[in-house]
Scaffold this motif. Sequence first.
Motif, PDB file in Angstrom:
ATOM      1  N   CYS A   1      39.460 -38.166  -5.349  1.00  0.00           N
ATOM      2  CA  CYS A   1      40.294 -37.941  -6.472  1.00  0.00           C
ATOM      3  C   CYS A   1      40.871 -36.686  -6.332  1.00  0.00           C
ATOM      4  O   CYS A   1      40.652 -36.183  -5.370  1.00  0.00           O
ATOM      5  CB  CYS A   1      39.441 -38.186  -7.904  1.00  0.00           C
ATOM      6  SG  CYS A   1      38.261 -36.906  -8.117  1.00  0.00           S
ATOM      7  N   GLN A   2      41.448 -36.078  -7.458  1.00  0.00           N
ATOM      8  CA  GLN A   2      42.085 -34.974  -7.323  1.00  0.00           C
ATOM      9  C   GLN A   2      41.377 -33.697  -7.914  1.00  0.00           C
ATOM     10  O   GLN A   2      41.706 -32.660  -8.096  1.00  0.00           O
ATOM     11  CB  GLN A   2      43.626 -35.027  -7.751  1.00  0.00           C
ATOM     12  CG  GLN A   2      44.536 -35.723  -6.881  1.00  0.00           C
ATOM     13  CD  GLN A   2      44.441 -35.553  -5.433  1.00  0.00           C
ATOM     14  OE1 GLN A   2      44.694 -33.933  -5.182  1.00  0.00           O
ATOM     15  NE2 GLN A   2      44.300 -36.344  -4.530  1.00  0.00           N
ATOM     16  N   LYS A   3      40.066 -34.007  -8.423  1.00  0.00           N
ATOM     17  CA  LYS A   3      39.552 -32.934  -9.094  1.00  0.00           C
ATOM     18  C   LYS A   3      38.786 -32.249  -8.006  1.00  0.00           C
ATOM     19  O   LYS A   3      38.899 -32.270  -6.949  1.00  0.00           O
ATOM     20  CB  LYS A   3      37.938 -33.683  -9.652  1.00  0.00           C
ATOM     21  CG  LYS A   3      38.227 -34.447 -10.943  1.00  0.00           C
ATOM     22  CD  LYS A   3      36.960 -35.004 -11.533  1.00  0.00           C
ATOM     23  CE  LYS A   3      37.260 -35.986 -12.557  1.00  0.00           C
ATOM     24  NZ  LYS A   3      35.965 -36.389 -13.018  1.00  0.00           N
ATOM     25  N   ASN A   4      38.370 -30.649  -8.411  1.00  0.00           N
ATOM     26  CA  ASN A   4      37.816 -29.779  -7.352  1.00  0.00           C
ATOM     27  C   ASN A   4      36.580 -30.112  -6.755  1.00  0.00           C
ATOM     28  O   ASN A   4      35.728 -30.992  -7.480  1.00  0.00           O
ATOM     29  CB  ASN A   4      37.562 -28.414  -8.300  1.00  0.00           C
ATOM     30  CG  ASN A   4      38.898 -27.719  -8.646  1.00  0.00           C
ATOM     31  OD1 ASN A   4      39.851 -27.954  -8.088  1.00  0.00           O
ATOM     32  ND2 ASN A   4      38.761 -26.802  -9.644  1.00  0.00           N
ATOM     33  N   ALA A   5      36.622 -30.116  -5.550  1.00  0.00           N
ATOM     34  CA  ALA A   5      35.348 -30.550  -4.354  1.00  0.00           C
ATOM     35  C   ALA A   5      34.372 -29.501  -4.823  1.00  0.00           C
ATOM     36  O   ALA A   5      34.343 -28.198  -5.086  1.00  0.00           O
ATOM     37  CB  ALA A   5      35.552 -30.670  -3.099  1.00  0.00           C
ATOM     38  N   ILE A   6      33.115 -30.053  -4.886  1.00  0.00           N
ATOM     39  CA  ILE A   6      31.867 -29.170  -4.936  1.00  0.00           C
ATOM     40  C   ILE A   6      30.973 -29.317  -3.895  1.00  0.00           C
ATOM     41  O   ILE A   6      30.348 -28.169  -3.601  1.00  0.00           O
ATOM     42  CB  ILE A   6      31.034 -29.335  -6.373  1.00  0.00           C
ATOM     43  CG1 ILE A   6      32.001 -29.299  -7.512  1.00  0.00           C
ATOM     44  CG2 ILE A   6      29.855 -28.652  -6.471  1.00  0.00           C
ATOM     45  CD1 ILE A   6      31.461 -29.825  -8.831  1.00  0.00           C
ATOM     46  N   TYR A   7      30.899 -30.392  -3.315  1.00  0.00           N
ATOM     47  CA  TYR A   7      29.939 -30.662  -2.096  1.00  0.00           C
ATOM     48  C   TYR A   7      30.612 -31.123  -0.887  1.00  0.00           C
ATOM     49  O   TYR A   7      31.710 -31.330  -0.707  1.00  0.00           O
ATOM     50  CB  TYR A   7      28.965 -31.823  -2.359  1.00  0.00           C
ATOM     51  CG  TYR A   7      28.389 -31.537  -3.675  1.00  0.00           C
ATOM     52  CD1 TYR A   7      27.092 -30.871  -3.827  1.00  0.00           C
ATOM     53  CD2 TYR A   7      28.756 -32.182  -4.780  1.00  0.00           C
ATOM     54  CE1 TYR A   7      26.359 -30.572  -4.895  1.00  0.00           C
ATOM     55  CE2 TYR A   7      27.879 -32.103  -6.016  1.00  0.00           C
ATOM     56  CZ  TYR A   7      26.869 -31.496  -6.019  1.00  0.00           C
ATOM     57  OH  TYR A   7      26.064 -31.063  -7.070  1.00  0.00           O
ATOM     58  N   VAL A   8      29.849 -30.525   0.110  1.00  0.00           N
ATOM     59  CA  VAL A   8      30.330 -31.065   1.453  1.00  0.00           C
ATOM     60  C   VAL A   8      28.939 -32.058   1.930  1.00  0.00           C
ATOM     61  O   VAL A   8      28.143 -31.742   2.051  1.00  0.00           O
ATOM     62  CB  VAL A   8      30.488 -30.100   2.661  1.00  0.00           C
ATOM     63  CG1 VAL A   8      30.597 -30.595   4.202  1.00  0.00           C
ATOM     64  CG2 VAL A   8      31.421 -29.078   2.309  1.00  0.00           C
ATOM     65  N   VAL A   9      29.697 -33.295   2.459  1.00  0.00           N
ATOM     66  CA  VAL A   9      28.538 -34.508   2.762  1.00  0.00           C
ATOM     67  C   VAL A   9      29.000 -34.786   4.215  1.00  0.00           C
ATOM     68  O   VAL A   9      30.008 -34.999   4.293  1.00  0.00           O
ATOM     69  CB  VAL A   9      28.748 -35.851   1.959  1.00  0.00           C
ATOM     70  CG1 VAL A   9      27.733 -36.550   2.450  1.00  0.00           C
ATOM     71  CG2 VAL A   9      28.507 -35.487   0.408  1.00  0.00           C
ATOM     72  N   ALA A  10      28.005 -34.367   5.060  1.00  0.00           N
ATOM     73  CA  ALA A  10      28.110 -34.551   6.673  1.00  0.00           C
ATOM     74  C   ALA A  10      26.905 -34.792   7.341  1.00  0.00           C
ATOM     75  O   ALA A  10      25.934 -34.698   6.962  1.00  0.00           O
ATOM     76  CB  ALA A  10      28.666 -33.108   7.116  1.00  0.00           C
ATOM     77  N   ASN A  11      27.117 -35.559   8.422  1.00  0.00           N
ATOM     78  CA  ASN A  11      26.028 -35.968   9.428  1.00  0.00           C
ATOM     79  C   ASN A  11      25.935 -35.032  10.293  1.00  0.00           C
ATOM     80  O   ASN A  11      27.150 -34.595  11.144  1.00  0.00           O
ATOM     81  CB  ASN A  11      26.475 -37.341  10.022  1.00  0.00           C
ATOM     82  CG  ASN A  11      25.193 -37.768  10.659  1.00  0.00           C
ATOM     83  OD1 ASN A  11      24.478 -36.841  11.343  1.00  0.00           O
ATOM     84  ND2 ASN A  11      25.172 -39.142  10.675  1.00  0.00           N
ATOM     85  N   THR A  12      24.997 -34.116  10.391  1.00  0.00           N
ATOM     86  CA  THR A  12      25.002 -33.101  11.563  1.00  0.00           C
ATOM     87  C   THR A  12      25.036 -33.586  13.076  1.00  0.00           C
ATOM     88  O   THR A  12      25.258 -32.879  13.778  1.00  0.00           O
ATOM     89  CB  THR A  12      23.644 -32.403  11.579  1.00  0.00           C
ATOM     90  OG1 THR A  12      22.730 -33.284  11.447  1.00  0.00           O
ATOM     91  CG2 THR A  12      23.592 -31.500  10.351  1.00  0.00           C
ATOM     92  N   TYR A  13      24.918 -35.087  13.265  1.00  0.00           N
ATOM     93  CA  TYR A  13      24.999 -35.615  14.428  1.00  0.00           C
ATOM     94  C   TYR A  13      26.290 -36.146  14.537  1.00  0.00           C
ATOM     95  O   TYR A  13      26.482 -36.685  15.746  1.00  0.00           O
ATOM     96  CB  TYR A  13      23.818 -36.661  14.572  1.00  0.00           C
ATOM     97  CG  TYR A  13      22.559 -36.020  14.529  1.00  0.00           C
ATOM     98  CD1 TYR A  13      22.117 -34.972  15.722  1.00  0.00           C
ATOM     99  CD2 TYR A  13      21.671 -36.078  13.256  1.00  0.00           C
ATOM    100  CE1 TYR A  13      20.696 -34.565  15.436  1.00  0.00           C
ATOM    101  CE2 TYR A  13      20.507 -35.414  13.125  1.00  0.00           C
ATOM    102  CZ  TYR A  13      19.872 -34.694  14.360  1.00  0.00           C
ATOM    103  OH  TYR A  13      18.820 -34.027  14.186  1.00  0.00           O
TER     104      TYR A  13
END
Length: 60
Positions: free
Chosen positions: A42-54
């Motif tokens: 969506c166009q709201k401000n992002a708060i988190y980064v979701v990532a797979n370290t691998y």
Amino acid sequence: MVKVCDEHIELAIDIMVDEEEIAPEINLLTEEEKLSTTCEYCQKNAIYVVANTYSDTTCG
């Protein structure tokens, strides 16, 4: 790696687990990053980064 708002954090986690079959790492964006980064769903401000370290998306 996906940058998301509060509303879409669960969706991002579910998608990452489905794709990678491993729980992702969840980090808060810095205050500077929050000002200029929008959620990928969506166009709201992002708060988190979701990532797979691998994942290839997090390798330099």
